[in-house]
Design a protein around this motif. Structure first.
Motif, mmCIF file in Angstrom:
data_model
loop_
_atom_site.group_PDB
_atom_site.id
_atom_site.type_symbol
_atom_site.label_atom_id
_atom_site.label_comp_id
_atom_site.label_asym_id
_atom_site.label_seq_id
_atom_site.Cartn_x
_atom_site.Cartn_y
_atom_site.Cartn_z
ATOM 1 N N HIS A 528 0.805 -1.223 0.000
ATOM 2 C CA HIS A 528 0.000 0.000 0.000
ATOM 3 C C HIS A 528 0.838 1.273 0.000
ATOM 4 N N VAL A 529 1.919 1.282 -0.715
ATOM 5 C CA VAL A 529 2.702 2.511 -0.801
ATOM 6 C C VAL A 529 2.906 2.904 -2.250
ATOM 7 N N LEU A 530 2.487 4.099 -2.586
ATOM 8 C CA LEU A 530 2.740 4.641 -3.918
ATOM 9 C C LEU A 530 3.951 5.547 -3.831
ATOM 10 N N THR A 531 4.789 5.524 -4.858
ATOM 11 C CA THR A 531 5.927 6.431 -4.832
ATOM 12 C C THR A 531 6.240 6.922 -6.242
ATOM 13 N N GLN A 694 15.736 20.702 7.526
ATOM 14 C CA GLN A 694 17.114 20.897 7.944
ATOM 15 C C GLN A 694 18.037 20.981 6.736
ATOM 16 N N GLN A 695 17.663 20.330 5.669
ATOM 17 C CA GLN A 695 18.536 20.216 4.499
ATOM 18 C C GLN A 695 17.678 20.171 3.238
ATOM 19 N N PRO A 696 17.172 21.326 2.796
ATOM 20 C CA PRO A 696 16.219 21.294 1.668
ATOM 21 C C PRO A 696 16.858 20.780 0.379
ATOM 22 N N LEU A 697 16.058 20.074 -0.393
ATOM 23 C CA LEU A 697 16.513 19.478 -1.646
ATOM 24 C C LEU A 697 15.553 19.827 -2.763
ATOM 25 N N GLY A 698 16.056 19.796 -3.977
ATOM 26 C CA GLY A 698 15.165 20.047 -5.097
ATOM 27 C C GLY A 698 14.649 18.785 -5.753
ATOM 28 N N GLY A 699 15.228 17.644 -5.418
ATOM 29 C CA GLY A 699 14.756 16.409 -6.059
ATOM 30 C C GLY A 699 14.398 15.396 -4.999
ATOM 31 N N VAL A 700 13.156 14.997 -4.961
ATOM 32 C CA VAL A 700 12.736 14.044 -3.924
ATOM 33 C C VAL A 700 11.829 12.987 -4.527
ATOM 34 N N SER A 701 11.638 11.931 -3.760
ATOM 35 C CA SER A 701 10.604 10.947 -4.090
ATOM 36 C C SER A 701 9.466 11.143 -3.125
ATOM 37 N N VAL A 702 8.280 11.204 -3.675
ATOM 38 C CA VAL A 702 7.089 11.330 -2.841
ATOM 39 C C VAL A 702 6.626 9.930 -2.465
ATOM 40 N N VAL A 703 6.259 9.770 -1.211
ATOM 41 C CA VAL A 703 5.847 8.450 -0.717
ATOM 42 C C VAL A 703 4.472 8.587 -0.082
#
Lengths: 883, 119
Positions: A528-531, A694-703
């Motif tokens: 049950h996890v979409l990413t 704490q450490q912002p990023l421009g590329g992430v995976s949404v979960v």
């Protein structure tokens, strides 16, 4: 002598032509010489005689040779054609026999050709570059950091390129994903960044336009891009010339300067290439892939020595090179090295199946030979030389082999296509082609002919030795049974059983290994996890706060979707890749120079990630919204491996860590159980988690975790809409569920374990039917003897036990040999590189062999049962009927 | 007899002549040609252009067996020298074929003789 020459005649004419030609030449010269001798004896001078003889013969030598050649070839072809016609007719008349053999052979060859095709495409066919054997992959290793492959740092690359003596050229590149915008929205496209000399190293040229120049390959260089053939067709209609077309990548406009040829695929599946644009001053880290072309005559070892010289020579100004060292691999190994052990095992397994199939067929042919004995003796009586008979029978085998080979190859290719259809995307490099090439064809022909020889030669030989007199005197349809034949059959079956035992044991071992891996606790809940992943263009979101705000808003919107329990983001999900860093750890045992300094896996996540991923908290708490948002509120979570390594036996909560030589210390607020980030069968590394705030990023995976009643893949469209509404320039990349991702990570292991098991089942079927056939045959041969025994008062049970016993004796001997062979193989299995495949399962494991033996014994009993029962029911009166 | 006439006649009977030439003992190519010349009293001189194709054909058909042997010759210069030569001999099949061809020839020649007498 004469017989051998006759049987050899067609082969000799076909395959020994130079010798035949020389022979003829010598014969004609001899004629000329003898003619001259005659003339000399008649009074001519030596000179005149030679000239006269030359005139007489010499003028027509070429013609004679030509004629003789034609004659011989004509005979040969005739002979062969006749053999084939007769064989085809004979085989058609024995339809049952022929079909059985064809089916068995087809299955054996199908598996073999399919697996060979895989092996061929991955390891034998040359890579699609000129002189591919010169191409190597460059990397760096750092055993102290516990990294086999660190990747290349640009300063190192720059020095290598400048000072090396071993390479024609070196280039580096890095695969990534490009956000390409169009009217229909944004797409994430596989892409790569490379240095200006990349194409020179590969010796490839763009089909239109050009690659980057040296002055374009620097930081803040011009925005130019090279596109692939597919993209050129798709987006621009494939015009023959470039005329100012542009591509919008990450919200910036790039000018297209070149188009790559159709079959170009480097690195795997990239569709657009931009210049790497780095400089030696960029000392922040390792992340590049290196590719280089060796100078001719230079080996990899020499090149490595040369590179190491350059690399270590940088130590005075670049101390870290004490820890890192360059490595060189053949380019192919970088691409597909991971599949080699499995490919080898599969080849071995399928080879065993083929051998068993051939033994089976040999048995069938042998048994058949006895009932054809009369036919053969009649032929012999009519004057057919034994030679002819052997050639005839051999031709039959070859014909069966050819047809079986064609059938088998077709089946094999069909099966392969099926297998490839089930393969998850991007498991193998794009340049791997499974179409047929000459190697494959040659292999198929060799296997077919070889199998035919294997199962045809020996029976043909023994059939042709049938004793003429006894054959005709015996009458009836059967030849007097020869103990030699029965012994041969027993030998064949024993061999089959032995081979099948080895195969079965292998299958059991691999299945055990697979189950072992499957049962490993992944450290998170994949159900049950979409990413999916997103990348924020730098131009639009230059400031860290902007990145953070966008992502937090995105997650907030996700929580409004139906069925969503948790929504979070992470720098990478488990199985999503490695990102390493080094940390100072307060309170850890002091480090000495030269100590292992393992790289730490770092993940940047949002609050709610631990819950969304279903990770297990072992101590402390998960992240809160406040964590990391302002000075003094920094917090990290570590995994058990980290705590065990740096604070053995202590409570990690409250301890502090910071980036190596960083300024701010961070508190550990929680500890989670290890997550299998690199794969279920891989080790976990010590890991540190911190918040995006704490450490912002421009590329992430949404979960996104959904409730038990909501299918996560059903949310994809809703999520895509959300994203589009927030920013249409940002694309959703690779949406999938964690379950799929987990399954994909196991795909290779699952496939080869399944295939070996399937081959083992096939082998069991073959052995079972083989045993059944042989016992039925022997029972049939001894029908009269059995009937007499029953008439004399022997009990049915005794007969049954006797027959069964004979079958089992053969099986037991075969099992014994098989087990011994299996153990012997296990001993040398280290050299095959199969430890990872076995995953800790002991190849000498007795339970495995017991299981294999038990299964085979059961099959043997079943196979022997039916004919044994039939034998025990022979009526005594049959003693008179059966001759 | 002119060469071309000889060739035509030879076509049907060359096999028979060769087999007959070898009836007594094995011979090499030149020897066969000379023997045929001898037993036909000079009517047929078989040239290598016809001889060798026929010999090889008959070997493939299984009527002749070929093997290398030696011939001793007397040269004016030295004493006996030996030369290598390929010798042909009749196989059992070949002997049977000789009989078959003989019978066929007799049938044909009888038939033609009758035909010629008829008118």
């Amino acid at each position: 002598m004469r017989l051998r020459r006759r049987i050899a005649a067609p082969f000799r004419n076909l395959f020994r032509k130079p010798r035949v030609e020389r022979d003829l030449d010598e014969e004609l010269r001899s004629y000329e010489q003898l003619l001259a001798d005659e003339m000399i004896a008649g009074g001519m001078s030596v000179e005149e005689a030679r000239r006269a003889a030359r005139l007489d013969t010499g003028s027509s030598i070429e013609q004679i040779k030509e004629q003789v050649r034609e004659i011989r070839m004509g005979f040969t072809l005739d002979s062969i054609w006749r053999d084939i016609r007769i064989s085809a007719r004979t085989l058609r008349k024995q339809a049952g026999f022929s079909l059985t053999v064809l089916v068995v052979l087809a299955f054996g060859i199908a598996g073999t050709t399919a697996i060979f095709s895989i092996y061929n495409s991955l390891y034998l066919r040359p890579l699609p570059f000129p002189e591919p054997e010169q191409l190597v992959n460059l990397d760096e290793k750092a055993p102290q950091w516990n990294l086999e492959r660190v990747a290349v740092a640009y300063p190192d690359f720059a020095a290598w390129r400048e000072h090396n003596k071993a390479f024609q050229g070196i280039a580096v590149f890095r695969g990534n994903a490009a956000q390409v915008s169009s009217e229909t929205g944004a797409e994430q496209i596989p892409a790569a960044r490379g240095t200006f000399d990349l194409l020179n190293v590969l010796k490839v040229q763009p089909s239109i336009g050009r690659w980057f120049r040296a002055d374009e390959d620097k930081p803040n260089g011009p925005k130019v891009v090279v596109v692939g053939h597919g993209m050129w067709q798709r987006r621009f209609g494939g015009p023959a010339a470039i005329s100012g077309q542009t591509l919008r990548i990450a919200s910036e406009t790039y000018e297209i300067i070149g188009v790559m040829p159709k079959d170009f695929d480097f690195p795997s599946r990239a569709e657009v290439w931009t210049a790497l644009g780095m400089s030696p001053a960029d000392t922040t880290g390792w992340g590049l892939n290196g590719v280089a072309r060796l100078k001719s005559g230079i080996t990899m070892e020499k090149a490595l020595d040369d590179l190491t010289r350059v690399h270590k020579g940088m130590i005075p100004t670049r101390k870290v090179n004490e820890i890192t060292s360059p490595t060189i691999y053949p380019l192919r190994e970088w691409y597909v090295g991971q599949f080699l052990p499995a490919s080898r095992v599969l080849l071995g397994a399928v080879g065993l199946v083929l051998l068993i199939a051939c033994a089976n067929i040999a048995g069938i042919v042998l048994a058949r030979g006895s009932s054809r004995g009369r036919e053969v003796s009649v032929l012999a009586a009519l004057g057919a030389p034994r030679v002819r008979i052997i050639r005839q029978l051999l031709t039959e085998s070859l014909l069966l082999g050819a047809v079986g080979g064609v059938l088998g190859t077709a089946m094999g290719l069909g099966g392969l296509r099926l297998l490839l259809g089930l393969m998850p995307p991007n498991q193998i490099p794009g340049w791997v082609r499974f179409d047929l090439d000459w190697r494959f064809l040659l292999f198929c022909i060799t296997v077919s002919v070889g199998s035919a020889m294997l199962f045809g030669l020996w029976p043909a030989w023994s059939a042709s030795r049938t004793d003429l007199r006894s054959a005709l005197l015996d009458g009836g349809t059967r030849i007097s049974e020869s103990p030699a034949r029965r012994r041969s059959l027993k030998v064949l079956i024993t061999a089959e059983v032995a081979l099948a035992t080895v195969l079965l044991a292998t299958a059991v071992l691999l299945t055990q290994a697979f189950r072992k891996v499957e049962q490993i606790n992944a450290g998170f809940r994949a159900d049950h996890v979409l990413t999916y992943s997103v990348g924020l263009p730098n131009q639009k979101y230059p400031k860290p706060e902007q990145k953070l705000a966008f992502i937090e808003e995105l997650l907030r919107k996700h929580r409004e979707l139906p069925g969503v329990q948790y929504a979070a983001a992470t720098s990478a999900t488990p199985l999503g890749g490695h990102w390493g860093n080094f940390y100072d750890v307060e309170g850890a045992p002091p480090k000495r120079a030269g100590d292992a300094d393992p790289v730490i896996l770092q993940r940047i996540v949002t609050p709610g990630y631990v819950e969304a991923m279903g990770m297990t908290l072992r101590a402390g708490r998960a992240f809160l919204d406040s964590d990391g948002r302002k000075e003094g509120a920094e917090a990290v979570i570590v995994n058990e491996s980290f705590a065990k390594r740096f604070w053995p036996g202590q409570d990690p909560i409250g301890k502090r860590v910071r980036y190596r030589d960083g300024k701010v210390w961070w508190r550990v607020v929680g500890m989670i159980a290890d997550v299998k980030d690199y794969g279920l069968d891989q080790e976990s590394r010590p890991s540190v988690y911190m918040t995006l705030a704490q450490q912002p990023l421009g590329g992430v995976s949404v979960v996104v975790r959904t409730s038990a009643t909501q299918d996560p893949s059903g949310l994809v469209n809703g999520a895509r809409e959300l994203l589009k509404r927030l920013d249409p320039d940002i694309a959703m990349a690779r949406p999938t569920t964690m379950e799929q991702r987990l399954a994909e990570s196991m795909w290779i292991r699952r496939t080869y374990s399944f295939l070996v098991a399937a081959f083992a089942v096939l082998a069991l079927l073959l052995v079972g039917s083989g045993l059944f056939g042989v016992i039925s045959y022997t029972v049939g041969q001894r029908g009269r003897e059995i009937a007499i025994r029953i008439a004399l008062g022997a009990e049915q049970k005794t007969i049954l036990r006797n027959i069964l016993g004979e079958g089992l004796v053969v099986a037991v001997i075969g099992l014994g040999i098989g087990v011994l062979s299996g153990l012997a193989l296990a001993r040398i299995s280290q050299s095959f590189g199969v430890e990872k495949m076995l995953f800790g399962v002991d190849p000498h494991d007795p339970a495995t062999y017991v299981a294999a033996v038990a299964i085979l014994a059961a099959v043997a009993v079943f196979a022997s049962l039916a004919p044994a029962i039939r034998a025990s029911h022979t009526a005594p009166s049959d003693a008179l009927r059966l001759e | 007899m002119a060469p071309s006439e000889q060739t035509k006649l030879l076509l049907g009977t060359l096999d028979l002549l060769i087999l007959q030439a070898l009836a007594l003992e094995p011979k090499h190519g030149l020897g066969i040609s000379r023997r045929i010349e001898q037993i036909t009293r000079g009517t047929f001189v078989v040239k290598p252009g016809s001889l060798f194709p026929a010999l090889h054909r008959m070997e493939e058909a299984g009527w002749l067996d070929a093997s290398w042997g030696v011939v001793s010759v007397n040269t004016p210069a030295a004493a006996e020298t030996t030369r290598r030569a390929k010798f042909y001999k009749l196989t059992p099949d070949g002997k049977r074929q000789l009989e078959r061809e003989k019978r066929q020839w007799h049938r044909i020649s009888d038939a033609i003789a009758n035909a010629l007498e008829a008118s």
